[in-house]
Design an enzyme around this catalytic site. Sequence first.
Site, PDB file in Angstrom:
ATOM      1  N   SER A 114      -3.512  -0.957  14.957  1.00 50.24           N
ATOM      2  CA  SER A 114      -4.187   0.304  15.244  1.00 50.24           C
ATOM      3  C   SER A 114      -4.652   0.292  16.699  1.00 50.24           C
ATOM      4  O   SER A 114      -4.906  -0.783  17.274  1.00 50.24           O
ATOM      5  CB  SER A 114      -5.393   0.477  14.320  1.00 50.24           C
ATOM      6  OG  SER A 114      -6.289   1.459  14.810  1.00 50.24           O
ATOM      7  N   GLY A 140       1.862   4.562   3.819  1.00 51.04           N
ATOM      8  CA  GLY A 140       2.764   3.707   3.049  1.00 51.04           C
ATOM      9  C   GLY A 140       3.664   4.498   2.128  1.00 51.04           C
ATOM     10  O   GLY A 140       4.857   4.205   1.988  1.00 51.04           O
ATOM     11  N   TYR A 147     -13.360  -3.582  11.425  1.00 51.89           N
ATOM     12  CA  TYR A 147     -12.019  -3.012  11.264  1.00 51.89           C
ATOM     13  C   TYR A 147     -11.207  -3.234  12.537  1.00 51.89           C
ATOM     14  O   TYR A 147     -10.046  -3.669  12.487  1.00 51.89           O
ATOM     15  CB  TYR A 147     -12.104  -1.522  10.949  1.00 51.89           C
ATOM     16  CG  TYR A 147     -10.747  -0.874  10.797  1.00 51.89           C
ATOM     17  CD1 TYR A 147      -9.961  -1.121   9.672  1.00 51.89           C
ATOM     18  CD2 TYR A 147     -10.248  -0.029  11.792  1.00 51.89           C
ATOM     19  CE1 TYR A 147      -8.705  -0.540   9.538  1.00 51.89           C
ATOM     20  CE2 TYR A 147      -8.993   0.557  11.663  1.00 51.89           C
ATOM     21  CZ  TYR A 147      -8.229   0.298  10.536  1.00 51.89           C
ATOM     22  OH  TYR A 147      -6.983   0.861  10.408  1.00 51.89           O
ATOM     23  N   GLY A 193       0.819  -1.215   0.000  1.00 54.39           N
ATOM     24  CA  GLY A 193       0.000   0.000   0.000  1.00 54.39           C
ATOM     25  C   GLY A 193       0.846   1.255   0.000  1.00 54.39           C
ATOM     26  O   GLY A 193       0.522   2.241   0.681  1.00 54.39           O
ATOM     27  N   ALA A 194       1.911   1.252  -0.791  1.00 53.46           N
ATOM     28  CA  ALA A 194       2.910   2.328  -0.724  1.00 53.46           C
ATOM     29  C   ALA A 194       2.643   3.493  -1.659  1.00 53.46           C
ATOM     30  O   ALA A 194       3.446   4.434  -1.698  1.00 53.46           O
ATOM     31  CB  ALA A 194       4.301   1.760  -1.016  1.00 53.46           C
TER      32      ALA A 194
END
Length: 323
Positions: A151, A29, A176, A23-24
């Site tokens: 998270s 990211g 999530y 996810g860069a």
Amino acid sequence: MPSEGFTTADVPDQSGKCFIVTGANTGIGFEVASALAARRARVLLACRDEAKARAGMDKIRRKTPGADLAFLPLDLADLASVRRAAELAAKEPRVDVLINNAGVQGPTLKHTAQGFEQTFGVNHLGCFAVTALLLPKLMEMPGSRVVVTSSGQHRGAKIEWEDLNAQKNYKWLPRYGASKLANLLFVFELDRRLRAAGAPVTAVACHPGLVGTNLARGSWWGNIAMSLIGLLFAKPAMGAWGALHAATGRIKPGGYYGPTGFSGLRGPSGEGVPSEEARSPQVAKRLWDVSVKMTGIDPGLPLWNPVVERNGAGKVPPTPPPS
């Protein structure tokens, strides 16, 4: 590391090392990839969308001319794509660090290519699969690391063991939070098993604090909330400090790193405290076994034995920055 905590300024030179960042192309990211490239690392941007990844690479090169970057096609919502990405990455001369950064959330129930509920499927099962498939490559390089991004929302979360694919109910934020709890259960179990195997790979967790990103792009009110968070708490560049600390700093195997200021929501990175549930070996083993069954991918690591560890085996000192 300075006493006030770890920031991008503390990332040491990474010449000769290779990092994979999922996810860069955007958000945290992108900031992680950009900081590593500026420290002379080779960075593989593992992303779904090649055009967006290359746009991100162009942006990094404008700031760091000559940055050593490459696109690695990876869709964590498709295990076939995960396998192909691992095969491509294995052709690299070396891989020093895998940074599992990519994640999704959204108000609408969606499924992965294999039919898994998307939040759990991408955030945990995709992370589990790509890590397992890349472990043989990482084991070629002593001092290599696996970084998993969790998270603060893991606290109080509950994994719906009897409804993992959300066939009975789907609530956005609880799902999530459960996926972020799964991230911690996985990385801590991975740490225990790597130590049991005497493997030359360190597993470590991180979290970004409260950061304004495009993670909630599927919701108009989510986008507004993220914009306000970016103004009041932290932008992605600050949110990257925990991952950079975990990937390049002096850390404890199986540690958890992220912001130390304002109740862990922003600021320089330091050691954090995960929830008691996240540290449960029993729950982690259950998740490990379920993940192997669902993905069909087995990392092939031995079960951790607490008796052996109490007798002195498997205990390791803090890990210095990779050399």
